[in-house]
Design an enzyme around this catalytic site. Structure first.
Site, PDB file in Angstrom:
ATOM      1  CG  LEU A   1      -1.850  -1.206   1.313  1.00 34.48           C
ATOM      2  CD1 LEU A   1      -2.232  -1.564   2.742  1.00 34.48           C
ATOM      3  CD2 LEU A   1      -3.107  -0.912   0.497  1.00 34.48           C
ATOM      4  CG  HIS A   2       2.563   2.836  -3.310  1.00 38.14           C
ATOM      5  ND1 HIS A   2       2.226   1.632  -3.862  1.00 38.14           N
ATOM      6  CD2 HIS A   2       2.582   3.717  -4.337  1.00 38.14           C
ATOM      7  CE1 HIS A   2       2.069   1.770  -5.171  1.00 38.14           C
ATOM      8  NE2 HIS A   2       2.275   3.035  -5.488  1.00 38.14           N
ATOM      9  NE  ARG A   3      -1.492   5.241  -6.453  1.00 41.53           N
ATOM     10  CZ  ARG A   3      -0.799   4.379  -7.228  1.00 41.53           C
ATOM     11  NH1 ARG A   3      -1.171   3.135  -7.370  1.00 41.53           N
ATOM     12  NH2 ARG A   3       0.267   4.801  -7.863  1.00 41.53           N
TER      13      ARG A   3
ATOM     14  CG  ASP B   1      -2.308   1.536  -2.507  1.00 44.64           C
ATOM     15  OD1 ASP B   1      -1.220   1.048  -2.868  1.00 44.64           O
ATOM     16  OD2 ASP B   1      -2.407   2.343  -1.553  1.00 44.64           O
TER      17      ASP B   1
END
Ligand code: UD1
Ligand code: UDP
Length: 357
Positions: free
Chosen positions: A204-206, A279
């Site tokens: 997850l990095h958005r 994401d």
């Protein structure tokens, strides 16, 4: 004589897209240079991909590093402007939708050097995503547009791009997956990380998930509820490390935090997973082809074929654990590989470029 093709890469998702194109152009005997902007620079976000994917050492590393959007994009532009003015390549090739892509597009267009965009036409129709801005501007200026899916072709056509500039070639990210399939050893990575047979992977990095403390706290709650079902391995992108730590994400006893993983290790882990929570754009595509259930924590996706053909499903944070449970219980239908995701996109791209040259 000036170089024929100059590739610009910058961030993690660019590398698996560029590798098959560089390889196929080499077979055509095309003279090429690879420029790395240095947008990503950690060993595990960058160097490991060059090594594992057989990319040549960059001929130039601009070493721009991190910064705000304007600072990062502007610094890349300044570096590329003098380089491209000197090199005067016949064609620049840019990949995906990161700031390095946009910067290279703007510089090439103003220097009147034609450029090709690999992965053109994807649209989330969500301008809160920085990538959507990068896609729109890059496609507007590109001379040659390589599309990975029919919806991307349709978007470009509806935006007025001439049909003879659009080439539906398939997905080079999937070329890289297929070339490396035999190296993806789920048993080995499971043993190395001492994981049980059934586990989840989360990446997850958005900004919309990790930048804001409130969002990160909700995300932690969602992942913890999923970890109550199965252990979660989370290779943490550096962007979210601090905010996710502050949110308590890493405090659950069944959330296993690791550094960003090399391509082979990460996809080995994904190959053996019961389901993936993500994401990431690329991971939605890779899980589609691997047939691993993918729960995408986003309100939209620019990659709808991963839903219509693949294993992808958009979920919100509150509904994540229920969706994970359902995905684990469901008998997975065999994924239908999207059209032309056959491992030969790089060759098709190289054929078009060779014709152009
Ligand atoms: C960028 C892309 C995003 C892509 C992602 C892939 C843009 C606008 N965003 O997001 O589309 O999905 O890459 O991973 O281009 N950092 C490190 N080490 C690194 C790189 C970054 O510590 O090697 C940290 C820095 O604190 C930096 C932050 O991560 O400020 C964000 O990096 P940046 O390249 O600006 O954007 P990403 O979130 O990585
Ligand atoms: N990836 C990886 N190690 C990780 C996380 C992702 O090798 O720890 C790979 C992933 O398999 C895909 C690419 O990185 O090939 C996607 O990059 P990322 O998720 O950073 O960017 P996005 O696709 O969202 O733009």
């Amino acid at each position: 004589m000036s170089v024929q093709v100059l590739h610009v890469t910058g961030a993690r998702p660019n590398f698996p897209k560029a590798a098959p194109v560089v390889r196929a152009l080499r077979e055509h005997g095309v003279d090429q240079r690879l420029v790395h902007t240095g947008q990503h620079y950690d060993e595990q976000m960058c160097d490991v991909f060059f090594r594992q994917l057989g990319l040549p050492e960059p001929d130039v590393n601009l070493g721009v590093g991190s910064g705000s959007h304007a600072v990062q994009t502007g610094t890349i532009m300044a570096g590329l402007e003098s380089l491209l003015s000197q090199e005067q390549p016949r064609l620049v090739v840019v990949y995906g939708d990161v700031n390095s892509t946009l910067a290279a597009a703007l510089v090439a267009a103003k220097l009147r050097i034609p450029f090709a965009h690999v992965e053109a036409g994807l649209r989330s129709f969500n301008r809160a995503m920085p990538e959507e801005i990068n896609r729109l501007v890059t496609d507007r200026l590109a001379e040659i547009l390589f599309a990975t899916s029919p919806d991307a072709v349709a978007h470009l056509a509806s935006e007025g791009v001439a049909a003879d500039r659009i080439h539906f070639v398939g997905n080079p990210m999937i070329d890289t997956l297929m070339v490396n399939l035999d190296r993806l050893d789920a048993v080995r990575i499971r043993a190395a990380l001492r994981l049980p047979e059934q586990y989840l992977v989360a990446t997850l990095h958005r900004p919309s998930n990790v930048d804001d403390a409130g969002d990160a706290a909700e995300l932690a709650k969602a992942v913890h509820a999923s970890a109550d079902l199965l252990p979660v391995v989370m290779p943490v992108h550096p962007r979210g490390r601090a905010s996710l730590a502050a949110s308590g994400m890493f405090d659950h006893p069944r959330v296993r935090v690791v550094d960003p993983m090399g391509y082979v290790e990460f996809l080995s882990l994904v190959r053996g997973a019961a389901a993936v929570i993500t994401d990431s754009g690329g991971v939605q595509e890779e899980t589609t082809v691997l047939g691993i259930p993918c729960l995408t924590l986003r309100p939209d996706t620019e990659r709808p074929v991963t839903i219509t053909h693949g294993t992808n499903q958009l979920v919100d944070r509150a509904g994540l654990a229920v969706s994970v449970r359902a995905a684990l219980d469901r008998k997975q239908r065999a994924p239908r590989t999207p059209p032309l995701w056959d491992g030969r996109a790089g060759e098709r791209i190289a054929d078009v470029i060779a014709d152009f040259l």
